[in-house]
Write a protein that holds these residues in place. Structure first.
Motif, PDB file in Angstrom:
ATOM      1  N   MET A   1      -3.210  20.013  99.816  1.00  0.00           N
ATOM      2  CA  MET A   1      -3.425  20.593  98.506  1.00  0.00           C
ATOM      3  C   MET A   1      -2.168  21.306  98.007  1.00  0.00           C
ATOM      4  N   GLU A   2      -1.510  21.992  98.929  1.00  0.00           N
ATOM      5  CA  GLU A   2      -0.282  22.695  98.544  1.00  0.00           C
ATOM      6  C   GLU A   2       0.747  21.718  97.988  1.00  0.00           C
ATOM      7  N   SER A   3       0.931  20.599  98.658  1.00  0.00           N
ATOM      8  CA  SER A   3       1.884  19.590  98.190  1.00  0.00           C
ATOM      9  C   SER A   3       1.460  19.009  96.847  1.00  0.00           C
ATOM     10  N   MET A   4       0.178  18.775  96.675  1.00  0.00           N
ATOM     11  CA  MET A   4      -0.295  18.221  95.408  1.00  0.00           C
ATOM     12  C   MET A   4      -0.095  19.212  94.257  1.00  0.00           C
ATOM     13  N   ILE A   5      -0.294  20.492  94.530  1.00  0.00           N
ATOM     14  CA  ILE A   5      -0.043  21.514  93.507  1.00  0.00           C
ATOM     15  C   ILE A   5       1.437  21.519  93.145  1.00  0.00           C
ATOM     16  N   LYS A   6       2.309  21.520  94.158  1.00  0.00           N
ATOM     17  CA  LYS A   6       3.755  21.536  93.908  1.00  0.00           C
ATOM     18  C   LYS A   6       4.219  20.309  93.139  1.00  0.00           C
ATOM     19  N   ALA A   7       3.555  19.183  93.361  1.00  0.00           N
ATOM     20  CA  ALA A   7       3.929  17.939  92.675  1.00  0.00           C
ATOM     21  C   ALA A   7       3.363  17.855  91.261  1.00  0.00           C
ATOM     22  N   GLY A   8       2.434  18.754  90.914  1.00  0.00           N
ATOM     23  CA  GLY A   8       1.861  18.746  89.573  1.00  0.00           C
ATOM     24  C   GLY A   8       0.588  17.931  89.449  1.00  0.00           C
ATOM     25  N   ALA A   9       0.000  17.515  90.577  1.00  0.00           N
ATOM     26  CA  ALA A   9      -1.187  16.659  90.539  1.00  0.00           C
ATOM     27  C   ALA A   9      -2.412  17.356  89.941  1.00  0.00           C
ATOM     28  N   PHE A  10      -2.432  18.703  89.987  1.00  0.00           N
ATOM     29  CA  PHE A  10      -3.584  19.442  89.470  1.00  0.00           C
ATOM     30  C   PHE A  10      -3.285  20.124  88.137  1.00  0.00           C
ATOM     31  N   ASP A  11      -2.213  19.738  87.466  1.00  0.00           N
ATOM     32  CA  ASP A  11      -1.856  20.384  86.192  1.00  0.00           C
ATOM     33  C   ASP A  11      -2.960  20.250  85.150  1.00  0.00           C
ATOM     34  N   GLY A  12      -3.807  19.251  85.276  1.00  0.00           N
ATOM     35  CA  GLY A  12      -4.901  19.033  84.329  1.00  0.00           C
ATOM     36  C   GLY A  12      -5.960  20.130  84.355  1.00  0.00           C
ATOM     37  N   PHE A  13      -5.946  20.983  85.387  1.00  0.00           N
ATOM     38  CA  PHE A  13      -6.911  22.073  85.454  1.00  0.00           C
ATOM     39  C   PHE A  13      -6.547  23.230  84.527  1.00  0.00           C
ATOM     40  N   LYS A  14      -5.424  23.125  83.839  1.00  0.00           N
ATOM     41  CA  LYS A  14      -4.983  24.122  82.863  1.00  0.00           C
ATOM     42  C   LYS A  14      -4.698  25.488  83.481  1.00  0.00           C
ATOM     43  N   LEU A  15      -4.337  25.499  84.759  1.00  0.00           N
ATOM     44  CA  LEU A  15      -3.860  26.709  85.417  1.00  0.00           C
ATOM     45  C   LEU A  15      -2.411  26.482  85.801  1.00  0.00           C
ATOM     46  N   HIS A  16      -1.645  27.563  85.899  1.00  0.00           N
ATOM     47  CA  HIS A  16      -0.263  27.430  86.350  1.00  0.00           C
ATOM     48  C   HIS A  16      -0.253  26.997  87.814  1.00  0.00           C
ATOM     49  N   ARG A  17       0.787  26.292  88.195  1.00  0.00           N
ATOM     50  CA  ARG A  17       0.908  25.892  89.603  1.00  0.00           C
ATOM     51  C   ARG A  17       0.991  27.121  90.497  1.00  0.00           C
ATOM     52  N   ALA A  18       1.667  28.162  90.033  1.00  0.00           N
ATOM     53  CA  ALA A  18       1.782  29.395  90.825  1.00  0.00           C
ATOM     54  C   ALA A  18       0.400  30.016  91.048  1.00  0.00           C
ATOM     55  N   GLN A  19      -0.468  29.993  90.023  1.00  0.00           N
ATOM     56  CA  GLN A  19      -1.822  30.526  90.164  1.00  0.00           C
ATOM     57  C   GLN A  19      -2.618  29.716  91.183  1.00  0.00           C
ATOM     58  N   MET A  20      -2.573  28.386  91.041  1.00  0.00           N
ATOM     59  CA  MET A  20      -3.340  27.535  91.951  1.00  0.00           C
ATOM     60  C   MET A  20      -2.857  27.697  93.388  1.00  0.00           C
ATOM     61  N   HIS A  21      -1.539  27.809  93.560  1.00  0.00           N
ATOM     62  CA  HIS A  21      -0.974  27.969  94.894  1.00  0.00           C
ATOM     63  C   HIS A  21      -1.487  29.249  95.544  1.00  0.00           C
ATOM     64  N   LEU A  22      -1.567  30.313  94.759  1.00  0.00           N
ATOM     65  CA  LEU A  22      -2.037  31.598  95.270  1.00  0.00           C
ATOM     66  C   LEU A  22      -3.536  31.562  95.589  1.00  0.00           C
ATOM     67  N   MET A  23      -4.275  30.695  94.933  1.00  0.00           N
ATOM     68  CA  MET A  23      -5.737  30.631  95.075  1.00  0.00           C
ATOM     69  C   MET A  23      -6.207  29.646  96.146  1.00  0.00           C
ATOM     70  N   ILE A  24      -5.308  28.914  96.787  1.00  0.00           N
ATOM     71  CA  ILE A  24      -5.714  27.845  97.717  1.00  0.00           C
ATOM     72  C   ILE A  24      -6.734  28.314  98.754  1.00  0.00           C
ATOM     73  N   ASP A  25      -6.424  29.385  99.479  1.00  0.00           N
ATOM     74  CA  ASP A  25      -7.326  29.827 100.553  1.00  0.00           C
ATOM     75  C   ASP A  25      -8.700  30.201 100.019  1.00  0.00           C
ATOM     76  N   GLU A  26      -8.720  30.925  98.892  1.00  0.00           N
ATOM     77  CA  GLU A  26      -9.995  31.353  98.311  1.00  0.00           C
ATOM     78  C   GLU A  26     -10.814  30.149  97.837  1.00  0.00           C
ATOM     79  N   LEU A  27     -10.145  29.182  97.216  1.00  0.00           N
ATOM     80  CA  LEU A  27     -10.852  27.992  96.732  1.00  0.00           C
ATOM     81  C   LEU A  27     -11.396  27.148  97.884  1.00  0.00           C
ATOM     82  N   LEU A  28     -10.605  27.006  98.945  1.00  0.00           N
ATOM     83  CA  LEU A  28     -11.077  26.240 100.106  1.00  0.00           C
ATOM     84  C   LEU A  28     -12.277  26.921 100.754  1.00  0.00           C
TER      85      LEU A  28
END
Length: 197
Positions: A1-28
């Motif tokens: 997931m971290e790699s996919m966030i860094k690559a921009g694969a989740f940009d469609g969720f309308k959150l910044h990559r930095a936000q998603m990266h910080l939220m990985i553990d909580e979301l999992l």
């Protein structure tokens, strides 16, 4: 997931990559809880069609109010994960400066330029420290990339001694040197390397 966030694969969720990266553990952790509930046959608000937030149910997940990573970091992550840039190129912000100070682009290097003094701006895509065969002195072979392609730079000992601290991957540089087009792929024998910054 971290790699996919860094690559921009989740940009469609309308959150910044930095936000998603910080939220990985909580979301999992949340996703594991949802999965456990489904396995037990429990129904969630999401299943009932109730939507309270961006995640579709009444979760307590907070979206951190942090800014997006700076563009150089975003691009560095894309290159690290994918091997190339997707959303932009680090040289784009220097395009005007490069047009003023560069005499040509890498795609313009050719046999008819053999021996010519040139200036080219680019990014150090990779470099290898090595030694000369005759005198065993330190030198480097650099792969330089601009918006048009890549070429090798030869940094012999005299120049290497002056510039070796600035030979870092992903550094933006202006290179001055002489074209060596004796082989199929022209190279540049460097006489000077300056940081674009």
């Amino acid at each position: 997931m971290e790699s996919m966030i860094k690559a921009g694969a989740f940009d469609g969720f309308k959150l910044h990559r930095a936000q998603m990266h910080l939220m990985i553990d909580e979301l999992l952790s949340y996703a594991n809880g949802v999965q456990r509930d489904k396995q037990r046959g429990q129904m969630s608000f999401f299943d009932a069609g109730l939507k309270d937030n961006a995640f579709g149910d009444s979760t307590k997940i907070k979206i951190p109010g942090i800014p997006e990573w700076p563009e150089p970091q975003l691009l560095a992550y894309e290159k690290e994960v994918l091997g190339f840039y997707v959303s932009s190129h680090p040289l784009v912000r220097f395009e005007r400066l490069l047009r003023i100070y560069s005499l040509l682009q890498i795609k313009d290097l050719s046999k008819d330029k053999n021996g010519a003094e040139v200036k080219i701006g680019g990014i150090i895509a990779s470099f290898k420290n090595t030694v000369t065969k005759k005198t065993n002195e330190k030198m480097a072979i650099i792969t330089l990339e601009d918006l048009s392609g890549t070429c090798d730079l030869l940094v012999f000992p005299k120049v290497y001694a002056q510039v070796h601290p600035s030979l870092v991957n992903d550094s933006l540089v202006l290179v001055k040197g002489r074209v060596d087009a004796a082989q199929e792929q022209p190279k540049i024998i460097c006489s000077e390397i300056l940081p674009l910054e």
